[in-house]
Design a protein around this motif. Structure first.
Motif, PDB file in Angstrom:
ATOM      1  N   HIS A  19     -55.178 -39.171  45.561  1.00  0.00           N
ATOM      2  CA  HIS A  19     -54.829 -39.883  44.444  1.00  0.00           C
ATOM      3  C   HIS A  19     -53.462 -40.155  44.119  1.00  0.00           C
ATOM      4  CE1 HIS A  19     -58.484 -36.957  43.552  1.00  0.00           C
ATOM      5  NE2 HIS A  19     -58.875 -38.094  43.481  1.00  0.00           N
ATOM      6  N   PRO A  20     -52.915 -41.120  43.307  1.00  0.00           N
ATOM      7  CA  PRO A  20     -51.792 -41.357  43.112  1.00  0.00           C
ATOM      8  C   PRO A  20     -51.268 -40.064  42.071  1.00  0.00           C
ATOM      9  CG  PRO A  20     -52.917 -43.371  42.476  1.00  0.00           C
ATOM     10  CD  PRO A  20     -54.121 -42.329  43.070  1.00  0.00           C
ATOM     11  N   ASP A  21     -50.272 -39.581  42.394  1.00  0.00           N
ATOM     12  CA  ASP A  21     -49.530 -38.534  41.676  1.00  0.00           C
ATOM     13  C   ASP A  21     -49.742 -37.009  42.512  1.00  0.00           C
ATOM     14  OD1 ASP A  21     -51.835 -36.912  40.737  1.00  0.00           O
ATOM     15  OD2 ASP A  21     -51.845 -38.296  38.924  1.00  0.00           O
ATOM     16  N   ASP A  22     -50.813 -37.144  43.564  1.00  0.00           N
ATOM     17  CA  ASP A  22     -51.228 -35.886  44.001  1.00  0.00           C
ATOM     18  C   ASP A  22     -49.870 -35.131  44.860  1.00  0.00           C
ATOM     19  OD1 ASP A  22     -53.797 -35.762  43.478  1.00  0.00           O
ATOM     20  OD2 ASP A  22     -54.510 -36.194  45.422  1.00  0.00           O
ATOM     21  N   LEU A  23     -49.175 -36.105  45.584  1.00  0.00           N
ATOM     22  CA  LEU A  23     -47.805 -35.607  46.252  1.00  0.00           C
ATOM     23  C   LEU A  23     -46.982 -35.219  45.299  1.00  0.00           C
ATOM     24  CD1 LEU A  23     -47.654 -38.545  48.938  1.00  0.00           C
ATOM     25  CD2 LEU A  23     -48.453 -35.973  49.214  1.00  0.00           C
ATOM     26  N   GLY A  49     -57.146 -45.115  44.044  1.00  0.00           N
ATOM     27  CA  GLY A  49     -56.411 -45.847  42.853  1.00  0.00           C
ATOM     28  C   GLY A  49     -56.650 -47.188  42.510  1.00  0.00           C
ATOM     29  N   THR A  50     -56.355 -47.326  41.278  1.00  0.00           N
ATOM     30  CA  THR A  50     -56.409 -48.624  40.687  1.00  0.00           C
ATOM     31  C   THR A  50     -55.047 -49.359  41.257  1.00  0.00           C
ATOM     32  OG1 THR A  50     -55.410 -47.967  38.692  1.00  0.00           O
ATOM     33  CG2 THR A  50     -57.898 -48.147  39.006  1.00  0.00           C
ATOM     34  N   PRO A  76     -62.680 -45.465  45.920  1.00  0.00           N
ATOM     35  CA  PRO A  76     -63.173 -45.322  44.542  1.00  0.00           C
ATOM     36  C   PRO A  76     -62.727 -43.657  44.185  1.00  0.00           C
ATOM     37  CG  PRO A  76     -65.097 -45.449  45.654  1.00  0.00           C
ATOM     38  CD  PRO A  76     -64.029 -46.049  46.596  1.00  0.00           C
ATOM     39  N   ASP A  77     -62.001 -43.312  43.278  1.00  0.00           N
ATOM     40  CA  ASP A  77     -61.726 -42.118  42.933  1.00  0.00           C
ATOM     41  C   ASP A  77     -63.074 -41.223  42.256  1.00  0.00           C
ATOM     42  OD1 ASP A  77     -60.801 -39.638  41.553  1.00  0.00           O
ATOM     43  OD2 ASP A  77     -59.693 -40.586  39.923  1.00  0.00           O
TER      44      ASP A  77
END
Length: 211
Positions: A19-23, A49-50, A76-77
């Protein structure tokens, strides 16, 4: 203390996120440290991620590692196990178009979130000759474990990681777990465990020590 990577010289880093922000949550400080290494390059891949969330991740990547490349798959998340083939194909495509990495950063194989877990299981099957470091993501499941590798973080790097999370991921600010205390507290705890002020921790299934 023996290093698992060369102390100097350029590296290529592949950083994988479900997901975006995982890193940025799991290894943002480590990425900041690696980005400062002369000649080192990075390829980021985010699987879900959208468009709006992916744009946040793109901004964050530019702050963490200027000049890095970012790829977004858009699955899809929360449903990645249903899209096993698409995830596997995305990883192989990245492997085909980028240089062989020295290190791969990816979520843990036993992460309680199914998206993280799938990515952690598949990455070592694609990059068999790289050092694969599995990062941790705090969550309500309470699935933090006993890490096997630590990256100490200078205080300024730890604080910069927190700034990037706040500046780039405004969509997450409403969550009760999203704040400096969560992310800073985990870095402080992992720092205690390796005799540093701050640190990020990783899990290593297999590593080769070249003597």
């Amino acid at each position: 203390m023996m290093s698992l990577l060369p102390a100097t010289g350029p590296l290529h880093v592949v950083a994988l996120a479900a997901h975006p922000d995982d890193l940025e949550i799991g290894c943002g400080g480590t990425l900041l440290r690696l980005a400062a290494r002369v000649g080192t390059t990075a390829s980021f891949l985010t699987v879900t991620g959208t468009p709006a969330r992916c744009e946040e991740a793109r901004r964050a990547a530019a702050e963490v590692w200027p000049g890095s490349t970012s790829t977004f798959v858009g699955l899809p998340d929360g449903r990645l196990p249903e899209h096993w083939g698409a995830v596997k194909a995305a990883l192989h495509t990245l492997a085909e178009v980028t240089a062989p990495p020295d290190v791969v950063l990816v979520p843990r194989r036993d992460d309680a979130h199914q998206d993280h877990r799938l990515l952690g299981e598949l990455a070592p099957t694609v990059w068999r000759d790289a050092l694969v470091l599995h990062y941790e993501i705090p969550k309500w499941d309470g699935d933090l474990g006993r890490p096997s590798l630590y990256v100490p973080l200078p205080e300024e790097v730890a604080h910069r990681k927190l700034e990037i999370l706040e500046e780039c991921y405004g969509s997450q600010s409403g969550h009760d777990w999203w704040d400096r205390e969560t992310f800073g507290g985990l870095m402080r705890l992992r720092g205690i465990e390796c005799r540093a002020r701050y640190a990020e921790a990783f899990f290593v299934t297999k590593a080769v020590l070249a003597l």
